[in-house]
Design an enzyme around this catalytic site. Structure first.
Site, PDB file in Angstrom:
ATOM      1  NE  ARG A 165      38.679  42.775  32.329  1.00  0.00           N
ATOM      2  CZ  ARG A 165      38.626  41.543  32.889  1.00  0.00           C
ATOM      3  NH1 ARG A 165      39.713  41.493  33.606  1.00  0.00           N
ATOM      4  NH2 ARG A 165      37.848  40.884  32.824  1.00  0.00           N
ATOM      5  CG  ASP A 187      37.889  33.278  41.753  1.00  0.00           C
ATOM      6  OD1 ASP A 187      37.601  34.088  40.760  1.00  0.00           O
ATOM      7  OD2 ASP A 187      38.808  33.428  42.601  1.00  0.00           O
TER       8      ASP A 187
END
Length: 383
Positions: A279, A350
């Site tokens: 990405r 996370d």
């Protein structure tokens, strides 16, 4: 009188635990080998453009945990941010996660939600009733066309192996939506700290009971100097990797600058296997309330983590899990050390989960001291 407690690591785990214990009257020292706090969440302004950079890759805060949301908002002003990811694959740009727009665009159709749901059901491989691998899960989920466009090449690049070798569980958190919602996350609370994560962590650590030492490496032999140590470094690193190294993937970032708006979005994935990067991220879009003429971008590629690299993603395949069990068994015998966080428990976490687990670890420590009980080596099971 409180204990002398050491936090090894000035990331979210060390900061949150340290703050709670300092507020309870313990003398807390925080030590980090890097020259900054906040760990991989570290943000800093680019001197040339003024853009707030996520130095170790983008971190977007999202949670359903209202207590954690309230906690971070004590120390930072969070502004609204929606993560809208795009993917360049097979010569087109699509919206992720796969949603009704993605499906209609990909197949050149104009289906309504119920039509799209029925259509994808015809694409899915119904012969796979108990998916064992990432590939089988994807084929059973969306069929070969969408799998090869959006998952196969990206996953091969990210993990350095065939999707047939990865567990099905990796894909279970990737949604397919039969509406036009392109918000990557579905949590109630989503946002970005107005002045970056480093400023937030600095505020968490700003307490008279906390002393911070940066550019300072901890040696496990020093543990005896403290009443208790919270270790947020690699679990195997605490033992000098003497049983072998747990496997990780690391990331390489090629930083480049441009004028104006280079790609029009914060995150552009590249699904084709023959494109090296996974990405490209354009960091000014992570602070949409700011305006900058220049732009800073990161071209991101993934590879196997070496001894001198920053570990990002735990691999956790069969071989790693066996080695993990050996280290965990050894760690459980520790009486003055607790292993916390992403690296200390060898799990992908996370930010909100990291903070919640740190809050729990701190309360567990305070309860153990109040009852004169030993503090466990883990407050969550790494296995």
């Amino acid at each position: 009188m409180g204990d002398r407690v050491l936090m090894v690591g000035a990331g979210l785990s060390g900061a949150v635990i340290g703050r709670r214990l300092a507020e309870a009257g313990h003398a807390v020292t925080v030590m980090d080998a890097r020259p900054h706090v906040a760990g991989n969440c570290h943000t800093e302004r680019d001197a040339e453009t003024g853009v707030m950079m996520h130095v170790y890759g983008p971190h977007i805060f999202h949670t359903d945990d209202e207590g954690v949301w309230d906690y971070v908002n004590r120390f930072a002003n969070f502004l609204p941010y929606k993560n809208r990811v795009k993917s360049t694959t097979q010569g087109q740009v699509f919206s992720l996660p796969i949603n009704l727009h993605t499906i209609n665009q990909f197949y050149g159709r104009t289906m309504r939600p119920d039509e799209a749901r029925d259509f994808i059901a015809t694409q899915a491989d119904k012969s796979i009733t108990d998916p064992q691998s990432f590939e089988e899960q994807a084929l059973a989920f969306v069929g070969r066309d969408l799998y090869e466009a959006f998952f196969k090449g990206y996953t091969e690049k990210q993990w350095g192996c065939s999707p047939t070798e990865l567990p099905a569980s990796i894909l279970k958190r990737l949604p397919v939506r039969f509406n036009y919602d392109d918000n990557y996350f579905f949590h109630r609370f989503q946002g970005m700290p107005e002045h970056g994560y480093t400023a937030m962590v600095e505020r968490i650590l700003d307490h008279p009971g906390i002393t911070v030492h940066l550019d300072t490496r901890f040696e496990p032999a020093q543990a005896e100097e403290w009443d208790h140590v919270f270790w947020s470094g690699p679990l195997d690193g605490f033992y000098g990797f003497d049983l072998g190294r747990l496997g990780y993937r690391t990331l390489d970032f090629e930083r480049f600058r441009a004028m104006g708006d280079w790609q029009g979005c914060a995150v552009m994935n590249y699904g084709d296997a023959d494109v090296p990067q996974t990405r490209i991220t354009e960091h000014k879009h992570f602070s949409p309330w700011e305006e900058h003429e220049g732009s800073v971008l990161y071209r991101e590629t993934s590879r196997e983590c070496g001894p001198d690299d920053i570990p990002y993603y735990p691999i956790r395949l069969v071989e790693e899990k066996a080695l993990l069990n050996d280290y965990v068994a050894r760690a459980r015998a520790e009486t003055k050390v607790t292993f916390v966080g992403r690296l200390g428990t060898y799990r992908y976490l996370d930010m909100d989960v990291t903070i919640r687990e740190a809050m729990t670890a701190a309360e567990t420590f305070l309860a153990a001291r109040a009852d004169a009980r030993p503090m466990p080596a883990f407050t969550v099971d790494p296995a």
